[in-house]
Motif scaffolding. Structure first.
Motif, short mmCIF file in Angstrom:
data_model
loop_
_atom_site.label_atom_id
_atom_site.label_comp_id
_atom_site.label_asym_id
_atom_site.label_seq_id
_atom_site.Cartn_x
_atom_site.Cartn_y
_atom_site.Cartn_z
N VAL A 243 11.87 5.87 48.99
CA VAL A 243 10.68 5.81 48.59
C VAL A 243 10.72 6.08 47.10
CG1 VAL A 243 8.40 6.26 48.67
CG2 VAL A 243 9.64 6.34 50.91
N VAL A 244 10.28 5.12 46.06
CA VAL A 244 10.49 5.41 44.71
C VAL A 244 8.91 5.62 44.43
CG1 VAL A 244 10.95 4.64 42.47
CG2 VAL A 244 12.55 4.14 44.51
N ILE A 245 8.50 6.67 43.66
CA ILE A 245 7.21 6.90 43.45
C ILE A 245 7.17 7.06 41.72
CG2 ILE A 245 5.20 8.62 43.70
CD1 ILE A 245 6.92 9.49 46.15
N ASP A 246 6.90 5.87 40.97
CA ASP A 246 7.03 5.84 39.65
C ASP A 246 5.61 6.76 39.09
OD1 ASP A 246 6.49 4.81 37.07
OD2 ASP A 246 7.30 3.02 37.36
N ASP A 247 5.77 7.53 38.42
CA ASP A 247 4.69 8.35 37.80
C ASP A 247 3.98 7.80 36.75
OD1 ASP A 247 2.74 10.50 38.16
OD2 ASP A 247 3.81 11.79 37.37
N GLY A 248 4.06 6.33 36.63
CA GLY A 248 3.24 5.66 35.50
C GLY A 248 4.41 5.69 34.28
N PHE A 249 5.58 5.42 34.54
CA PHE A 249 6.31 5.42 33.24
C PHE A 249 6.12 4.10 32.50
CE2 PHE A 249 10.56 4.20 31.29
CZ PHE A 249 10.74 5.48 30.28
N PRO A 250 5.77 4.24 31.09
CA PRO A 250 5.49 2.86 30.28
C PRO A 250 6.38 1.88 30.26
CG PRO A 250 5.83 4.90 29.02
CD PRO A 250 6.18 5.51 30.35
N ASP A 251 6.85 1.19 31.20
CA ASP A 251 7.80 0.11 31.02
C ASP A 251 7.62 -0.69 32.48
OD1 ASP A 251 10.45 -1.49 31.15
OD2 ASP A 251 11.15 0.17 29.99
N ALA A 252 7.66 -2.11 32.17
CA ALA A 252 7.47 -2.80 33.18
C ALA A 252 8.85 -3.15 34.10
CB ALA A 252 7.01 -4.13 32.93
N GLU A 253 9.96 -2.67 33.53
CA GLU A 253 11.26 -3.29 34.00
C GLU A 253 11.22 -2.44 35.42
OE1 GLU A 253 15.00 -4.66 35.09
OE2 GLU A 253 13.52 -5.31 33.79
N PRO A 254 11.08 -1.27 35.87
CA PRO A 254 11.17 -0.86 37.23
C PRO A 254 10.39 -1.79 38.26
CG PRO A 254 10.89 1.11 35.78
CD PRO A 254 10.50 -0.20 35.01
N ALA A 255 9.00 -2.13 38.00
CA ALA A 255 8.38 -2.76 39.05
C ALA A 255 8.84 -4.16 39.17
CB ALA A 255 7.05 -2.95 38.32
N ARG A 256 9.35 -4.82 37.96
CA ARG A 256 10.19 -6.13 38.03
C ARG A 256 11.51 -6.08 39.20
NH1 ARG A 256 14.35 -8.59 37.31
NH2 ARG A 256 15.35 -6.82 36.37
N TRP A 257 12.14 -4.87 38.62
CA TRP A 257 13.51 -4.64 39.35
C TRP A 257 13.33 -4.59 40.72
CZ3 TRP A 257 16.56 -0.46 40.99
CH2 TRP A 257 17.78 -0.62 41.22
N PHE A 258 12.41 -3.53 41.24
CA PHE A 258 12.16 -3.64 42.83
C PHE A 258 11.68 -4.69 43.34
CE2 PHE A 258 12.62 1.07 41.24
CZ PHE A 258 13.55 1.52 42.34
N GLY A 259 10.72 -5.50 42.52
CA GLY A 259 10.06 -6.58 43.03
C GLY A 259 10.85 -7.61 43.49
N GLU A 260 12.30 -7.59 42.94
CA GLU A 260 13.28 -8.62 43.54
C GLU A 260 14.09 -8.11 44.69
OE1 GLU A 260 15.66 -9.45 40.04
OE2 GLU A 260 13.93 -10.64 39.07
N MET A 261 14.05 -6.56 45.04
CA MET A 261 14.65 -6.39 46.12
C MET A 261 14.11 -6.72 47.59
SD MET A 261 15.79 -2.32 45.04
CE MET A 261 17.15 -2.52 43.53
N THR A 262 15.10 -7.19 48.23
CA THR A 262 14.55 -7.70 49.67
C THR A 262 14.98 -6.75 50.81
OG1 THR A 262 16.73 -8.75 49.97
CG2 THR A 262 14.85 -9.90 49.00
N ASP A 263 15.60 -5.49 50.48
CA ASP A 263 16.01 -4.60 51.52
C ASP A 263 14.61 -3.98 52.14
OD1 ASP A 263 16.89 -2.46 53.02
OD2 ASP A 263 18.83 -2.10 51.99
#
Length: 293
Positions: free
Chosen positions: A36-56
């Motif tokens: 469970v990754v809890i992003d504390d509002g880091f100002p970068d769209a890359e984490p959301a994009r990267w995790f959005g592509e994961m299927t696990d």
């Protein structure tokens, strides 16, 4: 015994190091985990994009609407735990492939609340390093026997107050124990040590393992390093150790009270940073006050 261990990953910081941390979880030889990754509002769209592509389906990515800070995000992470055991992993640290298999075996074999596996310390580039603080921790800690060594009571509390040799992101915690005790309010630097001491002071037990199955990253850009140079880290540490000394003196734990009062490694750490504070624009006066105060 087959079990699921929750790996809670509060995140705010370097994206590439976070990805490496996640990939180290994916490389585990033990399949029983939930991340469970809890992003504390880091100002970068890359984490959301990267995790959005994961299927696990074992991977869950959440993003806080407002920044909670380290302590607040740890509390949220504990609330989200579903398994009997969990890890509060650092977003720049690395698990070796046999990490979960090793700690799972200890969970089965030992009746404890906290498990500390063996740890290697690495720098920003993943290279093994041995800073002074970690050399002192090794000297002042305990030696783990094959199969693990169980510690409890004043002896381990005093040892941790002399030198906090526990590596928080590598620890495995019994969920019910952590929820009963909880993180203390108002701490940003020593909240991990406070939680461990509170558990042990309440009769909890801690196991140390000999297998080095976790890589803990130290680098100059960490929040604790910045806080150290300007003295903020040591302001918190000084108050904390003084309060712990009083607490254990009242309990009759003399060696723990003395260790808190002397705070030897905290003073040595501050002393070692004075030259760097002079050259890097820190506060050598604040550090000296901590050393001699």
């Amino acid at each position: 015994m087959s079990r699921v261990i929750d790996i809670m990953l509060p995140y705010y910081g370097d994206v590439d190091l976070m990805k490496a941390a996640v990939e180290s979880v994916l490389s585990q030889t033990e399949a029983g985990w939930r991340l469970v990754v809890i992003d504390d509002g880091f100002p970068d769209a890359e984490p959301a994009r990267w995790f959005g592509e994961m299927t696990d389906p074992r991977i869950i990515y959440l993003r806080n609407e407002a920044n909670l800070g380290a302590n607040g995000n740890y509390r949220k992470a504990v609330d989200l735990v579903e398994s009997e055991w969990f890890v509060m992993m650092g977003a720049d640290d690395l698990m070796e492939p046999d990490y979960l298999r090793t700690v799972s075996r200890a969970i089965d074999d030992l009746d404890v609340d906290i498990i500390q596996p063996g740890v290697d310390v690495v720098d920003e580039h993943g290279q093994s390093v041995r800073p002074l603080a970690d050399r002192l921790k090794k000297i002042l800690s305990f030696t783990a026997a094959d199969g693990g060594t169980v510690l409890e009571g004043e002896t381990v509390v005093a040892s941790l107050l002399r030198a906090n040799w526990a590596y928080f992101p590598s620890l495995v915690w019994r969920t019910t124990t952590v929820r009963r005790v909880g993180f203390r309010n108002g701490l940003d630097v020593v909240q991990d040590l406070a939680l461990i001491l509170d558990i042990l002071a309440g009769g909890g037990r801690m196991a140390i393992l000999p297998e080095r199955v976790f890589r803990y990253r130290r680098h100059s850009g960490s929040d604790s390093s910045v806080r150290a140079l300007d003295g903020r880290r040591f302001d918190e540490e000084r108050r904390f150790f003084s309060e712990e000394s009083d607490r254990f003196a009242a309990r009759g734990w003399g060696s723990a009270a003395r260790a808190g009062r002397w705070r030897i490694t905290s003073r040595l750490n501050a002393a070692s940073l004075i030259p760097k504070a002079i050259t890097k624009g820190g506060s050598p006066r604040a550090l000296a006050a901590h050393v001699f105060g």
